[in-house]
Enzyme design. Structure first.
Site, PDB file in Angstrom:
ATOM      1  CE1 TYR A 142       1.760 -10.489 -35.574  1.00 51.22           C
ATOM      2  CE2 TYR A 142       2.005 -11.496 -33.415  1.00 51.22           C
ATOM      3  CZ  TYR A 142       1.355 -11.411 -34.627  1.00 51.22           C
ATOM      4  OH  TYR A 142       0.308 -12.249 -34.882  1.00 51.22           O
ATOM      5  CE  LYS A 192      -1.775  -5.489 -49.865  1.00 52.25           C
ATOM      6  NZ  LYS A 192      -2.768  -5.570 -50.976  1.00 52.25           N
ATOM      7  CG  ASP A 225      -3.984  -8.831 -51.934  1.00 51.17           C
ATOM      8  OD1 ASP A 225      -2.849  -9.102 -52.385  1.00 51.17           O
ATOM      9  OD2 ASP A 225      -4.687  -7.901 -52.393  1.00 51.17           O
ATOM     10  CG  ASP A 249      -1.181 -14.512 -36.750  1.00 55.97           C
ATOM     11  OD1 ASP A 249      -1.122 -15.635 -36.228  1.00 55.97           O
ATOM     12  OD2 ASP A 249      -2.001 -13.643 -36.400  1.00 55.97           O
ATOM     13  CG  ASP A 253      -4.903 -19.110 -37.837  1.00 54.81           C
ATOM     14  OD1 ASP A 253      -3.853 -19.612 -37.403  1.00 54.81           O
ATOM     15  OD2 ASP A 253      -5.800 -18.657 -37.090  1.00 54.81           O
TER      16      ASP A 253
HETATM   17  C1  IPM Z   1       0.124 -17.663 -33.392  1.00 54.80           C
HETATM   18  C2  IPM Z   1      -0.791 -16.946 -32.452  1.00 54.80           C
HETATM   19  C3  IPM Z   1      -0.018 -15.859 -31.731  1.00 54.80           C
HETATM   20  C4  IPM Z   1       0.429 -14.863 -32.766  1.00 54.80           C
HETATM   21  C5  IPM Z   1      -0.751 -15.186 -30.571  1.00 54.80           C
HETATM   22  C6  IPM Z   1      -1.245 -16.178 -29.553  1.00 54.80           C
HETATM   23  C7  IPM Z   1       0.100 -14.132 -29.924  1.00 54.80           C
HETATM   24  O1  IPM Z   1      -1.911 -16.473 -33.137  1.00 54.80           O
HETATM   25  O2  IPM Z   1       1.155 -18.183 -32.936  1.00 54.80           O
HETATM   26  O3  IPM Z   1      -0.192 -17.729 -34.587  1.00 54.80           O
HETATM   27  O4  IPM Z   1      -0.322 -13.947 -33.141  1.00 54.80           O
HETATM   28  O5  IPM Z   1       1.572 -14.986 -33.219  1.00 54.80           O
HETATM   29 MG    MG Z   2      -2.024 -17.095 -35.168  1.00 53.00          MG
END
Ligand code: IPM
Ligand code: MG
Length: 368
Positions: A142, A192, A225, A249, A253
């Site tokens: 990032y 990884k 993975d 990230d 999710d």
């Molecule tokens: C998260 C989001 C952020 C990230 C974005 C909005 C920059 O997806 O907090 O998971 O990628 O960190």
């Molecule tokens: Mg995210």
């Protein structure tokens, strides 16, 4: 003693709607639990760009450094897709994380009993699930340099750099081990190392810190993975997962969906302790700005409300009040309250964002 201070940054899309419900909860604590916060509010993301031409004004950044905790809603929206990368809404959030040095991002994935049927996975796979993903948040791909889009010969090349120092890995590893000691005492580290040198270093440093300081905690390693696969296959094998910025990230999710909806997941981003002993902290729901449903009263405020519960626990030493708030959410869900995201296709009986907030406040009052 003065009241603890909170900076609220509702942001874009559904951010302001879900944050309005958190305000009700904050007010309830002031009125009923002698827990009054000095609350100020400001702009971030697209909203800040519209007002100031930047996704985070320097004054807002300075305020964020001064308060005891920041609560953020969400940033971004299609309206801002055309903006230059340097002023996109997400840059505001990333600047907050970087300048506050919030290196440890806690993303709990907890399956509420009332929602176990709603997950896309089988009920026995997710019922009772309670895992914590610790995502490194201020380094890695990032922020690594070099980065950019460059000309090379007769074409363009896009470059990002995955970069981790030993001390960056060590500090997030420590925070994962510390958390594990208060939970199931297990850490699984994901990288990884089979293809990335930064992954090899990650594994080495996590192992060193473990041996030197946390040998009482059970440690395992997985390629990220395979970790994604195991998260879907049998997530209850995990307690704390520690991983880098990008893998965290993605994995968070995925973990979020195990619980039924992205609308349920809070997060805490913590840095080093400030002079008053409290960690630098920003709390935000894991979900995004959901522009498709913004302004319609359909959004689920629970992730944002639970983020405030994390603030009570991690910034304000109010673990019992955090438990109370989490129990209120659980009660409301057990009673059948559902926003549209928790109903799938047949969303006819959905309640609104503000009805959900009211129900949570009512459950808080009933808990007294
Ligand atoms: C998260 C989001 C952020 C990230 C974005 C909005 C920059 O997806 O907090 O998971 O990628 O960190
Ligand atoms: Mg995210």
């Amino acid at each position: 003693m003065s009241n603890p201070s909170l900076l609220i940054l509702p942001g874009d899309g559904i951010g302001p709607e879900v944050m309005a419900e958190v305000r009700k909860v904050i007010d309830w604590y002031g009125a009923n639990r002698d827990l009054t916060f000095d609350v100020s509010e400001d702009l971030v993301g697209g909203a800040a760009y519209d007002a100031h031409g930047t996704p985070l004004h320097d004054d807002t950044m300075a305020k964020a450094q001064e308060v005891d905790a920041v609560l953020l809603g969400a940033v971004g929206g299609p309206k801002y897709d055309v903006l230059d990368f340097s002023v996109k809404p997400e840059r505001g959030l990333l600047r907050l994380r970087k300048e506050m040095d919030l290196f440890s991002n806690l993303r709990p994935a907890q399956c509420f009993d009332a929602l176990a049927d709603f997950s896309s996975l089988k009920k026995d796979v997710v019922a009772g699930l309670d895992i914590m993903i610790v995502r490194e948040l201020t380094s890695g791909i990032y922020f690594g340099e070099p980065r950019g889009i460059f000309e090379e010969g007769n074409e363009r090349v896009g470059i990002n750099t995955q970069r981790y120092t030993e001390s960056e890995i060590a500090r997030v590893a420590r925070s994962a081990f510390e958390l594990a000691r208060k939970r199931g005492n297990k850490v699984c580290s994901m990288e990884k190392a089979n293809v990335m040198e930064s992954g090899i270093l990650w594994r080495d440093v996590v192992t060193e810190i473990h041996q030197a300081e946390y040998a009482d905690v059970e440690l395992s390693h997985m390629y990220a993975d395979a970790g994604a696969m195991q998260l879907c296959r049998w997530p209850k094998q995990f307690d704390v997962i520690v991983t880098d910025n990008l893998f965290g990230d993605l994995l968070s999710d995925a973990a979020a969906m195990l619980t039924g909806s992205l609308g349920m997941l809070p997060s805490a981003s913590l840095g080093a302790p400030m002079a008053n002993g409290r960690p630098k902290a920003l709390y935000e729901p894991v979900h995004g700005s959901a522009p498709d449903i913004a302004g319609q009263g359909k959004a689920n405020p629970i992730a944002c409300v639970l983020s405030f519960a994390m603030a009570l626990r991690y910034s304000f030493d109010q673990g019992a009040e955090a438990d109370r708030l989490e129990a209120a959410v659980e009660k409301v869900l057990a009673d059948g309250a559902r926003t549209a995201d928790l109903l799938g296709e047949e969303g006819a009986s959905a309640i609104s964002t503000s009805q959900m907030g009211d129900a949570i406040v009512a459950a808080l009052t009933a808990s007294l």
